[in-house]
Design a protein around this motif. Structure first.
Motif, short mmCIF file in Angstrom:
data_model
loop_
_atom_site.label_atom_id
_atom_site.label_comp_id
_atom_site.label_asym_id
_atom_site.label_seq_id
_atom_site.Cartn_x
_atom_site.Cartn_y
_atom_site.Cartn_z
N SER A 26 -1.29 14.18 -4.05
CA SER A 26 -2.04 15.25 -3.37
C SER A 26 -1.15 15.97 -2.35
CB SER A 26 -3.29 14.68 -2.66
OG SER A 26 -4.06 13.94 -3.58
N LYS A 27 0.05 16.33 -2.78
CA LYS A 27 1.05 17.10 -2.01
C LYS A 27 1.73 16.31 -0.89
CE LYS A 27 -1.31 21.52 -2.75
NZ LYS A 27 -1.99 22.64 -2.09
N GLU A 28 1.35 15.05 -0.70
CA GLU A 28 1.88 14.31 0.46
C GLU A 28 3.33 13.84 0.25
OE1 GLU A 28 -0.17 10.68 1.42
OE2 GLU A 28 0.40 10.83 3.53
N GLY A 29 3.69 13.43 -0.97
CA GLY A 29 5.01 12.85 -1.22
C GLY A 29 4.97 11.33 -1.13
N VAL A 30 6.11 10.71 -1.38
CA VAL A 30 6.16 9.24 -1.43
C VAL A 30 6.83 8.66 -0.18
CG1 VAL A 30 6.29 9.29 -3.96
CG2 VAL A 30 8.40 9.12 -2.63
N SER A 48 14.63 14.04 -6.09
CA SER A 48 14.28 12.86 -5.30
C SER A 48 14.02 13.23 -3.85
CB SER A 48 15.42 11.82 -5.37
OG SER A 48 15.54 11.30 -6.66
N MET A 49 14.88 14.10 -3.28
CA MET A 49 14.71 14.52 -1.89
C MET A 49 13.38 15.27 -1.70
SD MET A 49 17.27 13.66 0.14
CE MET A 49 17.50 14.89 1.42
N LYS A 50 13.03 16.11 -2.68
CA LYS A 50 11.79 16.89 -2.58
C LYS A 50 10.55 15.99 -2.64
CE LYS A 50 13.40 21.13 -4.80
NZ LYS A 50 13.34 21.82 -6.10
N CYS A 51 10.69 14.80 -3.22
CA CYS A 51 9.53 13.92 -3.41
C CYS A 51 9.16 13.13 -2.15
CB CYS A 51 9.79 12.92 -4.54
SG CYS A 51 9.87 13.72 -6.15
N LEU A 52 10.06 13.12 -1.14
CA LEU A 52 9.80 12.30 0.05
C LEU A 52 8.72 12.93 0.93
CD1 LEU A 52 13.42 11.40 1.20
CD2 LEU A 52 11.69 9.78 0.41
N LYS A 53 7.87 12.08 1.48
CA LYS A 53 6.92 12.57 2.49
C LYS A 53 7.67 12.66 3.82
CE LYS A 53 3.71 9.27 2.60
NZ LYS A 53 2.70 8.26 3.04
N SER A 54 7.05 13.24 4.82
CA SER A 54 7.67 13.33 6.14
C SER A 54 7.99 11.92 6.63
CB SER A 54 6.68 14.01 7.09
OG SER A 54 7.26 14.11 8.36
N ALA A 55 9.21 11.73 7.14
CA ALA A 55 9.70 10.42 7.62
C ALA A 55 9.85 9.40 6.51
CB ALA A 55 8.84 9.86 8.74
N GLY A 56 9.93 9.90 5.26
CA GLY A 56 10.13 8.99 4.12
C GLY A 56 11.57 8.51 4.03
N GLY A 83 0.78 -1.23 0.00
CA GLY A 83 0.00 0.00 0.00
C GLY A 83 0.81 1.28 0.00
N GLN A 84 2.13 1.18 0.15
CA GLN A 84 2.94 2.39 0.15
C GLN A 84 3.08 2.96 -1.27
OE1 GLN A 84 6.56 1.05 2.24
NE2 GLN A 84 5.92 2.31 3.98
N THR A 85 3.54 4.20 -1.35
CA THR A 85 3.82 4.81 -2.63
C THR A 85 5.33 4.86 -2.82
OG1 THR A 85 1.82 6.13 -2.48
CG2 THR A 85 3.47 6.86 -4.07
N VAL A 86 5.79 4.33 -3.96
CA VAL A 86 7.23 4.20 -4.21
C VAL A 86 7.58 4.93 -5.50
CG1 VAL A 86 9.13 2.57 -4.60
CG2 VAL A 86 7.25 1.94 -3.08
N LEU A 87 8.59 5.79 -5.44
CA LEU A 87 9.11 6.45 -6.65
C LEU A 87 10.38 5.72 -7.07
CD1 LEU A 87 9.36 8.79 -8.74
CD2 LEU A 87 10.59 10.08 -6.96
N VAL A 88 10.38 5.19 -8.29
CA VAL A 88 11.54 4.50 -8.83
C VAL A 88 12.14 5.37 -9.94
CG1 VAL A 88 12.38 2.44 -10.04
CG2 VAL A 88 10.55 2.23 -8.32
N LEU A 89 13.36 5.83 -9.73
CA LEU A 89 14.04 6.63 -10.75
C LEU A 89 14.55 5.72 -11.85
CD1 LEU A 89 14.59 9.76 -10.45
CD2 LEU A 89 13.94 8.63 -8.34
N GLY A 90 14.49 6.19 -13.09
CA GLY A 90 15.12 5.46 -14.20
C GLY A 90 14.49 4.11 -14.49
N ALA A 91 13.25 4.14 -15.01
CA ALA A 91 12.52 2.89 -15.26
C ALA A 91 13.23 1.96 -16.23
CB ALA A 91 11.13 3.19 -15.81
N SER A 105 9.43 16.47 -9.06
CA SER A 105 8.80 16.76 -7.76
C SER A 105 7.41 17.37 -7.94
CB SER A 105 9.68 17.69 -6.94
OG SER A 105 9.92 18.89 -7.63
N GLU A 106 7.22 18.18 -8.98
CA GLU A 106 5.89 18.78 -9.21
C GLU A 106 4.87 17.70 -9.57
OE1 GLU A 106 6.15 21.88 -12.12
OE2 GLU A 106 7.36 23.15 -10.79
N GLU A 107 5.29 16.77 -10.42
CA GLU A 107 4.37 15.69 -10.82
C GLU A 107 4.04 14.80 -9.63
OE1 GLU A 107 2.89 15.61 -13.83
OE2 GLU A 107 3.99 17.50 -14.08
N VAL A 108 5.05 14.52 -8.80
CA VAL A 108 4.81 13.68 -7.62
C VAL A 108 3.86 14.37 -6.65
CG1 VAL A 108 5.92 12.71 -5.55
CG2 VAL A 108 6.91 12.30 -7.81
#
Ligand code: ZN
Length: 340
Positions: free
Chosen positions: A230-234, A249-257, A165-173, A222-225
């Motif tokens: 909904s502004k939360e981050g991954v 990548s750093m900007k995309c993290l949610k709090s405690a990500g 159920g988590q949201t994961v951002l994978v760089l470089g598919a 980061s804008e797309e993420v």
């Protein structure tokens, strides 16, 4: 036997296809006839020059082939048996190895990096490295699995502690680690966002199971993420691109990500704003390969068909220079193979 060796560091032109003596089989080793060896970015770094590489040197970390001969002390292998190799070298009897933490062994190195690899017809390795694989995989698929899947598994499962159920951002598919990380995150029923550099690659990423794709040349990651979440981050970012994407990548993290990284393809030097690190309680984790236990764990899912490798294309071993150029230009989607 035929082998590709480097006698000096440099561009693809230093890869020499030549005749060399067959390896000497030790009594505690298995001799494997190589059928396929997949390329990794590590091959490019070793070819260009890394400390600890003794010349002449045989590259190649990911090997699939057939058992040619088992040493006197080894039982349980049949001649002609289809096997892949654990892409790591470790001492086997230090405290870390005995604790199952082979990637923390002082002798730890990757096959084809600190020791000779599989860009050749025959390779002798300790029996612990030799793992039979089922008929559901061909040699090219089997050679596409070990390094990137154990790396992605160690990053997501061993270190980032991925949960359903988590949201994961994978760089470089399109990279080997990227495709493996997408597959693993989807197996954990996570929402996967990924990035690539062309429409064709974005389509392939969706076909792999990515829920959202971002063109890292045309869109700001980061804008797309922010929009997608909904502004939360991954929860987790899988990094291996390095300098070109680190800030995003750093900007995309949610709090405690958690950001976990295993590479620096575009450069090693990045900045970290310590105020963000502590105030947002971020976790930054470094990852290097994985353990033998993790390799067997992820291979179990591959052998059962729950995780599938992505093969892009194969070259004959004699045309390995073209294979290196192809990887270096990021033309691939998935793994590039050389066949002996
Ligand atoms: Zn050890």
């Amino acid at each position: 036997m035929k082998a590709v060796r480097i006698h000096q560091f440099g561009g693809p032109e230093v890869l020499m296809y030549e005749n060399i003596p067959d390896p000497q089989l030790r009594k505690d080793q298995v001799l494997v006839r190589v059928k396929a060896c997949s390329l990794n970015h590590l091959d490019l770094w070793v070819r260009k020059g890394l400390p600890g590489v003794k010349l002449p040197h045989i590259l190649g970390s990911d090997v699939a082939g057939e058992v040619a001969e088992a040493g006197e002390y080894i039982s349980g292998f049949a001649s002609g048996q289809r096997v892949l190799l654990a892409p790591m070298h470790f001492c086997g009897d230090c405290a870390k190895c005995l604790a199952g933490l082979q990637n923390q062994c002082r002798e730890f190195t990757v096959l084809g990096n600190g020791v000779d690899g599989g860009n050749c017809e025959l390779i002798a390795v300790p029996a612990a490295n030799v793992i039979p694989f089922p008929d559901s995989l061909d040699f090219n698929e089997a050679a596409s699995v070990p390094l990137v899947f154990v790396t992605a598994w160690h990053m997501l499962v061993g270190l980032a502690e991925i949960r359903p159920g988590q949201t994961v951002l994978v760089l470089g598919a399109s990279s080997g680690v990227g495709t493996a990380a997408i597959r693993i995150a989807k197996m954990f029923h996570c929402r996967v966002i990924t990035t690539a550099g062309s429409d064709a690659k974005l389509e392939k990423a969706k076909a792999l199971g990515a829920d959202f794709v971002i063109d890292h040349y045309k869109q700001k990651i980061s804008e797309e993420v922010r929009k997608i979440t909904s502004k939360e981050g991954v929860d987790i970012v899988v990094e291996h691109v390095g300098a070109a994407t680190w800030d995003e990548s750093m900007k995309c993290l949610k709090s405690a990500g958690t950001l976990v990284t295993c590479g620096a393809t575009t450069g090693p030097n990045v900045a970290v704003d310590l105020r963000h690190l502590f105030a947002r309680r971020l976790r930054l984790l470094g990852s290097y390969m994985g353990t033998m236990g993790e390799l067997h764990e992820v291979l179990g899912h591959v052998f059962a068909g729950r995780l599938k490798p992505v093969v892009d294309r194969a070259f004959p071993l004699s045309e390995i220079r073209a294979a290196h150029e192809y990887l270096e230009k990021s033309q691939m989607f998935g793994k590039v193979i050389v066949n002996t």
